[in-house]
Design a protein around this motif. Structure first.
Motif, short mmCIF file in Angstrom:
data_model
loop_
_atom_site.label_atom_id
_atom_site.label_comp_id
_atom_site.label_asym_id
_atom_site.label_seq_id
_atom_site.Cartn_x
_atom_site.Cartn_y
_atom_site.Cartn_z
N TRP A 91 0.90 -1.07 0.17
CA TRP A 91 0.13 -0.03 -0.03
C TRP A 91 0.97 1.22 -0.07
N GLU A 92 0.67 2.03 -1.03
CA GLU A 92 1.46 3.51 -1.13
C GLU A 92 0.62 4.56 -0.73
N ILE A 93 1.06 5.22 0.45
CA ILE A 93 0.24 6.60 0.72
C ILE A 93 0.53 7.71 -0.31
N ASP A 94 -0.52 8.19 -0.85
CA ASP A 94 -0.67 9.43 -1.62
C ASP A 94 -0.64 10.76 -1.08
N ARG A 95 -1.49 10.41 0.19
CA ARG A 95 -1.77 11.96 0.98
C ARG A 95 -2.43 11.70 2.22
N VAL A 96 -2.53 12.61 3.16
CA VAL A 96 -3.43 12.49 4.26
C VAL A 96 -4.51 13.43 4.25
N ASP A 97 -5.77 13.29 4.15
CA ASP A 97 -6.75 14.08 3.90
C ASP A 97 -7.11 14.78 5.10
#
Length: 234
Positions: A91-97
């Motif tokens: 799982w790759e983190i794209d951003r924190v919402d």
């Protein structure tokens, strides 16, 4: 901008890096060099080798239409452990919402392992520039923490590739017992203070004063937890 960064920009463009990523990387590096006053080649090494490291650290581009997006959250006691576990599952983190959830995806065609690190959000762009030579790139900020990611291939090579990744977890909230304990203490501080400070005649200002004191105690408790976790970080 220096000739070094101009050449680096051109090499990254030739390597297929998206323009917005190039712009952000060059801006971070330029800010770092301006703050330190150092020579870019002394800081990062020969421009060709540095560009090669940055390109090698980039993940294979995932097809946004095929990638599976998953949002999940964890408290400050478990976030690093969950990032390590889920990164190992591809799982790759794209951003924190804005709700504090990690927005992540996994490439369905070429899944690979990821690794993450958490840093206090101090130092501004200099922090990102300092970590960039090791392949780390920002992937989100939440309150006083910044998160960075890099493909595991940067440290273990082809072994980072996943042949059969497991299914996504059945839940998306990972809170620890310590989190619920701190939350309970904060709520209890507000309630008890409101009761103790309320005059016998039920005067409203006394009740509000109690609520205010309880809120201060709750904030103090949370601040103590923050300092404790910050000092324990690797």
């Amino acid at each position: 901008m220096s000739a070094y960064l101009d050449e680096l920009q051109a090499l990254l463009r030739e390597g297929g890096v998206p323009a917005d990523q190039i712009e952000a990387t060059i801006a971070d590096l330029a800010s770092y060099v301006a703050e330190t006053g150092g020579d870019p080649e002394e800081e990062f090494g020969p421009v060709g080798e540095f560009a090669g490291r940055l390109l090698a650290a980039r993940a294979p581009e995932a097809d946004a239409t095929d990638a599976t997006e998953w949002r999940w959250t964890a408290d400050i006691f478990t976030d690093r452990r969950m990032l390590a576990r889920l990164g190992d599952q591809g799982w790759e983190i794209d951003r924190v919402d804005h709700l504090g959830r990690f927005v992540s995806h996994r490439d369905p065609e070429r899944p690979q392992r990821w690794e993450y690190r958490r840093e206090l959000s101090i130092g501004g762009s200099a922090l990102a520039a300092r970590l960039a030579p090791e392949g780390w790139e920002p992937c989100g900020t939440w309150v006083y923490y910044r998160y960075f990611k890099r493909p595991r291939a940067a440290s273990v090579g082809p072994a980072a590739q996943l042949d059969s990744p497991p299914a996504a977890p059945g839940r998306s909230v990972f809170f620890s017992r310590r989190f619920y304990l701190v939350l309970a203490v904060a709520v209890l501080a507000v309630v008890v203070s409101a009761i103790l400070w309320e005059p016998s005649d039920g005067d409203e200002p006394g009740f509000l004063a109690g609520m205010a004191v309880g809120g201060v105690l709750a904030i103090a408790a949370l601040a103590a937890v923050w300092l404790w976790t910050a000092r324990r970080r690797p």
